[in-house]
Write a protein that holds these residues in place. Structure first.
Motif, PDB file in Angstrom:
ATOM      1  N   VAL A  17       0.553  -1.047   0.367  1.00  0.00           N
ATOM      2  CA  VAL A  17      -0.199  -0.137   0.250  1.00  0.00           C
ATOM      3  C   VAL A  17       1.088   0.770   0.059  1.00  0.00           C
ATOM      4  O   VAL A  17       0.706   2.339  -0.917  1.00  0.00           O
ATOM      5  CB  VAL A  17      -0.886   0.063   0.906  1.00  0.00           C
ATOM      6  N   VAL A  18       2.003   1.243   0.652  1.00  0.00           N
ATOM      7  CA  VAL A  18       3.050   2.965   1.050  1.00  0.00           C
ATOM      8  C   VAL A  18       3.190   2.443  -0.442  1.00  0.00           C
ATOM      9  O   VAL A  18       3.483   3.341  -0.573  1.00  0.00           O
ATOM     10  CB  VAL A  18       3.750   2.480   2.102  1.00  0.00           C
ATOM     11  N   ALA A  19       3.893   1.223  -0.708  1.00  0.00           N
ATOM     12  CA  ALA A  19       4.925   1.997  -2.685  1.00  0.00           C
ATOM     13  C   ALA A  19       3.743   2.237  -3.262  1.00  0.00           C
ATOM     14  O   ALA A  19       3.849   3.658  -4.474  1.00  0.00           O
ATOM     15  CB  ALA A  19       5.166   0.497  -2.873  1.00  0.00           C
ATOM     16  N   LEU A  20       2.615   1.635  -3.724  1.00  0.00           N
ATOM     17  CA  LEU A  20       1.710   2.259  -4.270  1.00  0.00           C
ATOM     18  C   LEU A  20       1.260   4.158  -4.152  1.00  0.00           C
ATOM     19  O   LEU A  20       1.119   4.930  -4.598  1.00  0.00           O
ATOM     20  CB  LEU A  20      -0.351   1.741  -4.221  1.00  0.00           C
ATOM     21  N   MET A  21       1.019   4.521  -2.959  1.00  0.00           N
ATOM     22  CA  MET A  21       0.594   5.651  -2.706  1.00  0.00           C
ATOM     23  C   MET A  21       1.641   6.962  -3.259  1.00  0.00           C
ATOM     24  O   MET A  21       1.626   7.262  -3.606  1.00  0.00           O
ATOM     25  CB  MET A  21       0.533   5.746  -0.873  1.00  0.00           C
ATOM     26  N   ILE A  22       3.389   6.065  -2.796  1.00  0.00           N
ATOM     27  CA  ILE A  22       4.261   6.289  -3.112  1.00  0.00           C
ATOM     28  C   ILE A  22       4.645   6.770  -4.773  1.00  0.00           C
ATOM     29  O   ILE A  22       5.010   7.451  -4.511  1.00  0.00           O
ATOM     30  CB  ILE A  22       5.503   6.432  -2.310  1.00  0.00           C
ATOM     31  N   SER A  46      12.220   3.352   0.934  1.00  0.00           N
ATOM     32  CA  SER A  46      12.842   2.311   1.414  1.00  0.00           C
ATOM     33  C   SER A  46      13.425   2.424   3.591  1.00  0.00           C
ATOM     34  O   SER A  46      13.039   2.081   3.726  1.00  0.00           O
ATOM     35  CB  SER A  46      14.913   2.968   0.952  1.00  0.00           C
ATOM     36  N   TYR A  47      12.880   4.199   2.883  1.00  0.00           N
ATOM     37  CA  TYR A  47      12.562   4.029   4.760  1.00  0.00           C
ATOM     38  C   TYR A  47      11.168   3.779   5.154  1.00  0.00           C
ATOM     39  O   TYR A  47      11.555   3.066   6.641  1.00  0.00           O
ATOM     40  CB  TYR A  47      12.847   5.273   5.363  1.00  0.00           C
ATOM     41  N   ALA A  48      10.565   3.830   4.528  1.00  0.00           N
ATOM     42  CA  ALA A  48       8.920   2.728   5.867  1.00  0.00           C
ATOM     43  C   ALA A  48       8.987   1.472   5.165  1.00  0.00           C
ATOM     44  O   ALA A  48       8.398   1.142   6.064  1.00  0.00           O
ATOM     45  CB  ALA A  48       8.091   3.752   4.576  1.00  0.00           C
ATOM     46  N   HIS A  49       9.995   1.176   4.488  1.00  0.00           N
ATOM     47  CA  HIS A  49       9.391  -0.235   4.413  1.00  0.00           C
ATOM     48  C   HIS A  49      10.145  -1.219   5.675  1.00  0.00           C
ATOM     49  O   HIS A  49      10.966  -1.888   6.373  1.00  0.00           O
ATOM     50  CB  HIS A  49      10.507  -1.216   2.928  1.00  0.00           C
TER      51      HIS A  49
END
Length: 121
Positions: A17-22, A46-49
């Motif tokens: 989800v975070v990757a799609l939003m970014i 990368s930081y979020a992951h």
């Protein structure tokens, strides 16, 4: 074993989800091509992951915004907020089931938190 599988599944879903939003944010704000990120957004992803991989509360939490402990550095937290404020409403036409699932989980979590609070808390 079942708990660790659920946590791993939640972790991967959250990272997706975070990757799609970014990705959406970067495409619209930084005019990158689909599937590519600018260096700033790549660093944020990368930081979020990394934060998600190291989260000790993955089994019990719904989303970072509902967590009691905020592990993002203040500047990264502000960047991810900006991304989510922008991308959140734009996700509905692109990923409606994901948005509905996110909203229902958020509502359930808020009700659970309110139920646990007393009148004078």
């Amino acid at each position: 074993m079942e708990h660790s599988f659920m946590a791993a599944d939640k972790r991967e879903r959250e990272k997706q989800v975070v990757a799609l939003m970014i990705s959406l944010y970067c495409r619209k704000k930084h005019h990158t091509l689909k599937g590519r990120l600018c260096p700033e957004c790549e660093a944020l992803l990368s930081y979020a992951h990394l934060r998600s991989d190291r989260c000790p509360f993955m089994e019990t939490k719904t989303f970072c915004s509902n967590c009691q402990v905020h592990c993002y550095k203040p500047e990264m937290r502000e960047k991810i907020r900006e991304v989510m404020r922008f991308a959140g409403p734009r996700m509905l036409p692109r990923h409606p089931l994901m948005v509905i699932d996110h909203m229902s989980c958020s509502i359930r979590e808020k009700k659970k938190q309110q139920k646990g609070k007393g009148y004078y808390d």
